[in-house]
Design an enzyme around this catalytic site. Structure first.
Site, mmCIF file in Angstrom:
data_model
loop_
_atom_site.group_PDB
_atom_site.id
_atom_site.type_symbol
_atom_site.label_atom_id
_atom_site.label_comp_id
_atom_site.label_asym_id
_atom_site.label_seq_id
_atom_site.Cartn_x
_atom_site.Cartn_y
_atom_site.Cartn_z
ATOM 1 N N LEU A 154 63.873 -4.614 96.697
ATOM 2 C CA LEU A 154 64.103 -4.973 95.294
ATOM 3 C C LEU A 154 63.040 -5.943 94.777
ATOM 4 O O LEU A 154 62.552 -6.802 95.500
ATOM 5 C CB LEU A 154 65.500 -5.581 95.140
ATOM 6 C CG LEU A 154 66.664 -4.691 95.603
ATOM 7 C CD1 LEU A 154 68.002 -5.384 95.333
ATOM 8 C CD2 LEU A 154 66.640 -3.320 94.941
ATOM 9 N N HIS A 189 63.974 -4.307 89.408
ATOM 10 C CA HIS A 189 65.387 -4.065 89.743
ATOM 11 C C HIS A 189 66.263 -5.188 89.168
ATOM 12 O O HIS A 189 67.359 -4.936 88.672
ATOM 13 C CB HIS A 189 65.587 -4.019 91.259
ATOM 14 C CG HIS A 189 64.901 -2.867 91.930
ATOM 15 N ND1 HIS A 189 63.798 -3.022 92.730
ATOM 16 C CD2 HIS A 189 65.177 -1.545 91.915
ATOM 17 C CE1 HIS A 189 63.424 -1.843 93.193
ATOM 18 N NE2 HIS A 189 64.234 -0.926 92.713
ATOM 19 N N SER A 221 56.820 -1.722 91.252
ATOM 20 C CA SER A 221 57.280 -0.623 92.093
ATOM 21 C C SER A 221 57.351 -1.126 93.532
ATOM 22 O O SER A 221 56.504 -1.922 93.957
ATOM 23 C CB SER A 221 56.277 0.536 92.019
ATOM 24 O OG SER A 221 56.480 1.420 93.091
ATOM 25 N N ASP A 225 60.608 5.518 86.036
ATOM 26 C CA ASP A 225 60.892 6.838 86.601
ATOM 27 C C ASP A 225 61.453 7.725 85.491
ATOM 28 O O ASP A 225 62.623 8.142 85.537
ATOM 29 C CB ASP A 225 61.870 6.701 87.769
ATOM 30 C CG ASP A 225 61.268 5.896 88.903
ATOM 31 O OD1 ASP A 225 60.227 6.304 89.436
ATOM 32 O OD2 ASP A 225 61.812 4.831 89.231
#
Ligand code: PAF
Length: 283
Positions: free
Chosen positions: A35, A39, A187, A152
């Site tokens: 994470l 996140h 990422s 995403d």
């Protein structure tokens, strides 16, 4: 405070049922762990829209191809628990592979067309794995709201389509991409980059900003925009272009003119590390 955690489907269902019977709205953020601040922003968004936030941490084998990074994907559960605690997660669900996929398991979920273009071309089977595990997780947690990242973008479209087509009673929210100070989209895979690759990895964001600027100045040719994107990536040391495409923002259909909302999407390799990024053009 560290959140409670569960490794089993039964315990997770029981914890969520008890929160729900106390009148709580359930928020959910599915993750594969490792994470980062991106996140954290998804979890905060889920918290703002719920009273009991569940984060799943599961490196899902079915969304990795045979030559991809499943075995070396970073697993950082202790640090992930700390981050979840710091942003106010109530429950972490971190199942084992056999818990999610017992040997008898056969059923898969496919979202044709949306799953086959862009990242689906280089990663056949990837979105089938994503759709299958996300449906299973939604069925286990049964949240009111689930939050995904815009980074995403194709995954978010696949999940929205699946949830609509299968009448899954959940609201899907898509949260903006969180970036490093130099523009690189956050990422879990950024940690694979060596210092030189990390320096050059900003080319994805630079290319997207260049396309946005061209459009703001009146450019409407898809071919010209795609060639600008490709030119910036191909001119960057160590970068190998997978795709630079502009497609319909909802259907991912090919566009011949920039006359409706469009997704500008990039995938670029630095060595064996594949980075993606995107921006939305709204008219
Ligand atoms: O975006 C991810 O981390 C994964 O694809 C997801 C949604 C958790 C499914 O494994």
């Amino acid at each position: 405070m560290l959140p409670s955690s569960s490794e089993t489907i039964a315990e997770t269902r029981a914890a969520v049922a008890s929160a729900r019977s106390a009148g709580k709205r359930i928020g959910f953020v599915p993750t594969m762990g490792a994470l980062h601040a991106g996140h954290a922003s998804l979890i905060r968004a889920a918290r703002l829209d719920s009273d009991f936030t569940v984060v799943s941490i599961f490196v899902n084998p079915t969304q990795f191809g045979p030559n991809e990074d499943f075995t070396r994907y970073p697993r950082t559960l202790a640090a992930d628990r700390e981050l979840c605690g710091a942003v106010g997660t109530d429950l972490i669900f971190s199942p084992t592979v056999p818990e999610m996929y017992p040997p008898t398991s056969r059923t898969i979920v496919e979202v044709p067309a949306l799953q086959d273009v862009l990242c689906g071309r280089a990663r056949p089977g990837h979105f089938r794995g994503v759709a299958t595990v996300v449906l299973k997780l939604l069925e286990i947690v049964r949240p009111d709201v689930a939050v995904f990242g815009q980074k995403d973008a194709q995954q978010a479209l696949v999940i929205r389509r699946m949830v609509a087509d299968l009448n899954v009673p959940v609201t899907i929210r898509v949260h903006p991409t969180v970036r490093e100070s130099d523009g690189l989209a956050m990422s879990s895979r950024n940690r694979y980059l060596d210092p030189t690759q990390r320096l050059h990895a900003t080319c994805l964001h630079r290319a997207l900003v260049a396309a946005e600027n061209l459009v703001a100045n009146g450019e409407r040719s898809i071919v010209a925009l795609q060639s600008t994107l490709a030119g910036i990536i191909q001119g960057t040391p160590g970068a190998q272009l997978d795709y630079a495409e502009i497609r319909d923002a909802d259907t991912l259909d090919v566009m011949t003119a920039l006359d409706r909302p469009a997704l500008v999407a990039l995938a670029v390799y630095f060595g064996s590390t594949r980075l993606i990024d995107n921006t939305l053009l709204n008219f």
